[in-house]
Enzyme design. Structure first.
Site, PDB file in Angstrom:
ATOM      1  N   LYS A  46      69.778  41.878  55.525  1.00 43.41           N
ATOM      2  CA  LYS A  46      69.196  43.217  55.558  1.00 43.41           C
ATOM      3  C   LYS A  46      67.972  43.305  56.461  1.00 43.41           C
ATOM      4  O   LYS A  46      67.034  44.038  56.197  1.00 43.41           O
ATOM      5  CB  LYS A  46      68.855  43.706  54.145  1.00 43.41           C
ATOM      6  CG  LYS A  46      69.992  43.567  53.145  1.00 43.41           C
ATOM      7  CD  LYS A  46      71.310  44.146  53.667  1.00 43.41           C
ATOM      8  CE  LYS A  46      71.249  45.636  53.909  1.00 43.41           C
ATOM      9  NZ  LYS A  46      72.531  46.154  54.481  1.00 43.41           N
ATOM     10  N   HIS A 101      72.821  33.639  58.687  1.00 38.65           N
ATOM     11  CA  HIS A 101      71.679  33.746  57.770  1.00 38.65           C
ATOM     12  C   HIS A 101      71.149  32.361  57.409  1.00 38.65           C
ATOM     13  O   HIS A 101      70.269  32.236  56.553  1.00 38.65           O
ATOM     14  CB  HIS A 101      72.088  34.438  56.467  1.00 38.65           C
ATOM     15  CG  HIS A 101      72.455  35.893  56.617  1.00 38.65           C
ATOM     16  ND1 HIS A 101      71.771  36.744  57.448  1.00 38.65           N
ATOM     17  CD2 HIS A 101      73.415  36.637  56.006  1.00 38.65           C
ATOM     18  CE1 HIS A 101      72.310  37.955  57.356  1.00 38.65           C
ATOM     19  NE2 HIS A 101      73.290  37.911  56.503  1.00 38.65           N
ATOM     20  N   SER A 131      66.463  47.738  50.881  1.00 41.33           N
ATOM     21  CA  SER A 131      67.747  47.862  51.558  1.00 41.33           C
ATOM     22  C   SER A 131      68.792  46.978  50.886  1.00 41.33           C
ATOM     23  O   SER A 131      69.948  47.378  50.700  1.00 41.33           O
ATOM     24  CB  SER A 131      67.593  47.470  53.029  1.00 41.33           C
ATOM     25  OG  SER A 131      68.830  47.546  53.704  1.00 41.33           O
TER      26      SER A 131
END
Length: 295
Positions: A46, A101, A131
């Site tokens: 995010k 990530h 988010s």
């Protein structure tokens, strides 16, 4: 909250999405062959991941800019850790573009040769949290926390996909000299996309014409991406995650300072105390409000 944790799998100290997890691939990821012209986008979830996939796709692929090929950005810039079952990376033509990530200690060791390039995009952690909360509550498969208070506890304990935000950004920054890495602030990209694309193109040694720059900036705007089925990630999420709970776009707002619409004064003060403790003397700056400068 416990249901969400059951959807996660901890591997070498890092939380992955259980259903998309390929243990065999990750066990051997350290030996993954890196090419000199590989490019990696690294983000905490995010933090502008899909946006950066689109920007790189527009910079590198003329057919993407000119809309002459019907290929989603999630295939042009695939997730390293989640696409190994569907893509033979060894047969992918160069230059290969990836997104991940992963924390610094799980990426292939070949990245430490400092030839392949890494773009680390970071976003203020309050907007990341809010988010993230909306994303998890958009898809019923995740069984997310039903309040921002409950999710804030989970987020600040690192019991989410991507683990602890503080560890992720500190780890990458502390070990930055091992890699050929460029740090980009999400909020600066939002405030001046053209300058950010220019900065990226220089780092990537891509000499963009004025026409190409105009095309990249126009098509990478949030509103254009939101309605673009090749860029907004909704088709990929539908295939791999399932349908949404409500109508609307996966790309929700992409604004700066939306955390103020979700956090109470007490929650904000508590978050600030933790942030100050965790990020004391950390040199990268953050923007918390669209109308304010870095601090």
């Amino acid at each position: 909250m416990e249901d969400l944790e059951r959807d996660l799998l901890k591997f070498k100290g890092f939380y992955f999405q259980h259903k998309a997890f390929d243990t065999g691939f990750l066990e051997n990821l350290d030996d993954f062959e890196i090419r000199d012209d590989d490019v990696f986008i690294v983000t905490y979830p995010k933090s502008g991941t899909i946006w950066c996939q689109q920007i790189l796709s527009l910079i590198y692929f003329r057919e993407h800019r000119k809309r002459t090929e019907n290929v989603e950005t999630s295939y042009r810039v695939p997730f390293l850790e989640y696409c190994s079952r569907h893509i033979d990376f060894g047969k992918t033509p160069s230059p290969r573009l990836f997104v991940t990530h992963l924390p610094y200690y799980l990426v292939p060791r070949g990245l430490k040769d400092k030839k392949a390039k890494i773009i680390y995009v970071y976003r203020n952690p309050k907007d990341v949290m809010c988010s993230y909360f909306h994303y998890l509550n958009t898809y019923p498969i995740f069984k997310a926390a039903d309040s921002i208070e409950a999710f804030m506890k989970q987020y600040l304990e690192g019991k989410v996909l991507g683990s602890l935000w503080f560890d992720h950004i500190r780890g990458w920054y502390k070990h930055r000299n091992y890699f050929n890495i460029q740090f980009m602030m999400y909020e600066e990209m939002k405030k001046d996309l053209r300058s950010s694309v220019l900065k990226l193109s220089k780092f990537l040694s891509k000499d963009l014409s004025e026409e190409t720059m105009d095309d990249v900036v126009r098509q990478a705007s949030f509103e254009n991406m939101k309605d673009d089925p090749l860029a907004n990630n909704e088709n990929m999420l539908y295939r791999h995650v399932g349908s949404k709970l409500q109508e609307g776009h996966f790309l929700r707002k992409g604004t700066i300072g939306d955390w103020k619409n979700h956090m109470t004064v007490e929650q904000n003060e508590r978050f600030d105390m933790i942030f100050q403790k965790q990020m004391k003397d950390f040199p990268l700056q953050f923007i918390w409000d669209v109308n304010k400068t870095q601090n």
